[in-house]
Design a protein around this motif. Structure first.
Motif, PDB file in Angstrom:
ATOM      1  N   LEU A 126      63.657  90.372  27.563  1.00 35.40           N
ATOM      2  CA  LEU A 126      64.750  90.503  26.596  1.00 35.40           C
ATOM      3  C   LEU A 126      65.296  91.930  26.572  1.00 35.40           C
ATOM      4  N   LYS A 127      64.408  92.923  26.668  1.00 34.81           N
ATOM      5  CA  LYS A 127      64.861  94.319  26.708  1.00 34.81           C
ATOM      6  C   LYS A 127      65.722  94.566  27.944  1.00 34.81           C
ATOM      7  N   ALA A 128      65.290  94.016  29.099  1.00 35.10           N
ATOM      8  CA  ALA A 128      66.059  94.192  30.337  1.00 35.10           C
ATOM      9  C   ALA A 128      67.411  93.495  30.239  1.00 35.10           C
ATOM     10  N   LEU A 129      67.423  92.305  29.623  1.00 35.22           N
ATOM     11  CA  LEU A 129      68.688  91.587  29.448  1.00 35.22           C
ATOM     12  C   LEU A 129      69.644  92.368  28.551  1.00 35.22           C
ATOM     13  N   SER A 130      69.092  92.966  27.493  1.00 35.76           N
ATOM     14  CA  SER A 130      69.912  93.742  26.580  1.00 35.76           C
ATOM     15  C   SER A 130      70.519  94.946  27.297  1.00 35.76           C
ATOM     16  N   PHE A 131      69.695  95.640  28.093  1.00 34.04           N
ATOM     17  CA  PHE A 131      70.196  96.792  28.859  1.00 34.04           C
ATOM     18  C   PHE A 131      71.264  96.358  29.854  1.00 34.04           C
ATOM     19  N   ASN A 172      64.470  96.668  18.300  1.00 27.61           N
ATOM     20  CA  ASN A 172      63.219  95.902  18.330  1.00 27.61           C
ATOM     21  C   ASN A 172      63.269  94.726  17.353  1.00 27.61           C
ATOM     22  N   LYS A 173      63.903  94.942  16.187  1.00 27.08           N
ATOM     23  CA  LYS A 173      64.016  93.872  15.195  1.00 27.08           C
ATOM     24  C   LYS A 173      64.872  92.730  15.744  1.00 27.08           C
ATOM     25  N   GLU A 174      65.982  93.083  16.397  1.00 31.44           N
ATOM     26  CA  GLU A 174      66.866  92.047  16.961  1.00 31.44           C
ATOM     27  C   GLU A 174      66.176  91.291  18.089  1.00 31.44           C
ATOM     28  N   ILE A 175      65.350  91.995  18.881  1.00 29.27           N
ATOM     29  CA  ILE A 175      64.590  91.326  19.945  1.00 29.27           C
ATOM     30  C   ILE A 175      63.601  90.333  19.342  1.00 29.27           C
ATOM     31  N   ALA A 176      62.921  90.750  18.244  1.00 26.10           N
ATOM     32  CA  ALA A 176      61.957  89.860  17.590  1.00 26.10           C
ATOM     33  C   ALA A 176      62.657  88.609  17.047  1.00 26.10           C
TER      34      ALA A 176
END
Length: 288
Positions: A71-76, A90-94
């Motif tokens: 998810l972090k990689a997708l966001s980047f 981090n909250k939005e990822i959760a």
């Protein structure tokens, strides 16, 4: 010379994320045509708590870590490709993970388990009922994969998925990492997440077949509670398949490989360049 470490990956928006020992690298082609690479140090939680490296536990831990890092990689990648203004917090990822988990439970647990009650009037054997519910779950999964594969943006992600697999194949074969060599490899890989999901479906069909046929809510709760066990066992099977060259293993994983024909596409040379950049940034320094 063939590498001594295992590198995994994931397709993202206009790019590829690769995960090597202690480092995660995400390469994305920007709208300008330039390739941007983000490297992050990564320490698996199992390095701090060695008990999490035990069979069955390591699969669940790896799955959760893969979801978070993915998810972090997708966001980047969404930001680098110009689709989003800024990366997720981090909250939005959760929140995204909880929503995705909830959607998966509805699609692949609640719907097939609820729908199976309509078979009960014609079939009374609990094991047969559970098997038919499992087949229904697998059918929903296949329809879902076929449905999203027809979406234009997803097809492009699947092309990068193919680029990721070709590049990892070339790396594992020990050949030079350039487009000419990487292009010759297949888009199918035995350690792919698609293969993992298919094996999860098969393991769940077999395991749930022996749970009897209690009330609906007990069936739903029991399946949710047992999913970590199913995922852990599926991980061990994928891990074994990735190392074994036995003929029967190749036959056993063939359905999962064929499923990758839906989730991968033949990439362009431009997309291979991005995947190669990601892998080069994730490989151990001593291999350079």
């Amino acid at each position: 010379m063939k590498p001594k470490v295992s590198i995994g990956g994931q397709a993202v928006i206009e790019g590829v994320m690769m995960r090597g020992p202690g480092i995660i690298a995400t390469a994305v082609r920007e709208p300008s045509g330039e390739i941007i690479v983000k490297q992050e140090a990564f320490t698996p939680v199992s390095d701090r708590y060695p008990i999490l490296k035990k069979p069955m536990l390591r699969g669940v831990v790896a799955l959760v870590e893969s979801l978070v890092q993915g998810l972090k990689a997708l966001s980047f990648s969404a930001q680098a490709a110009g689709d989003e203004g800024e990366e997720l917090s981090n909250k939005e990822i959760a929140v995204t993970m909880m929503f995705s988990l909830g959607l998966a439970i509805v699609l692949f647990v609640i719907i097939p388990t609820y729908a199976a009650k309509y078979i009960h009037s014609a079939v009374t054997d609990p094991r047969l009922l559970n098997l038919m519910e499992g087949v229904l779950r697998l059918a929903i999964f296949l329809v879902y994969i076929i449905g999203i594969s027809r979406m234009k943006d997803i097809r492009r992600v699947f092309e990068y998925h193919g680029a990721e697999h070709k590049t990892i194949h070339a790396y594992e074969a020990g050949v030079p990492l350039d487009v000419e060599h990487v292009r010759t490899y297949t888009t199918l890989h035995p350690r792919c997440g698609t293969n993992f999901l298919f094996i999860v479906m098969i393991v769940s069909i077999v395991m749930f077949a022996f749970l009897g046929w209690p009330d609906l809510w007990i069936r739903i709760v029991s399946r949710i509670i047992l999913m970590p066990l199913v995922a852990g066992l599926a991980y061990e099977i994928i891990r074994f398949a990735g190392k074994s060259e036995a003929a029967w293993v190749g036959i056993a994983i063939m359905p999962g490989l064929l499923l990758q024909k839906l989730t991968t596409r033949e990439p362009s040379d431009d997309q291979l360049e991005v995947a190669i950049k990601a892998l080069e940034a994730a490989r151990p320094v001593e291999e350079m």
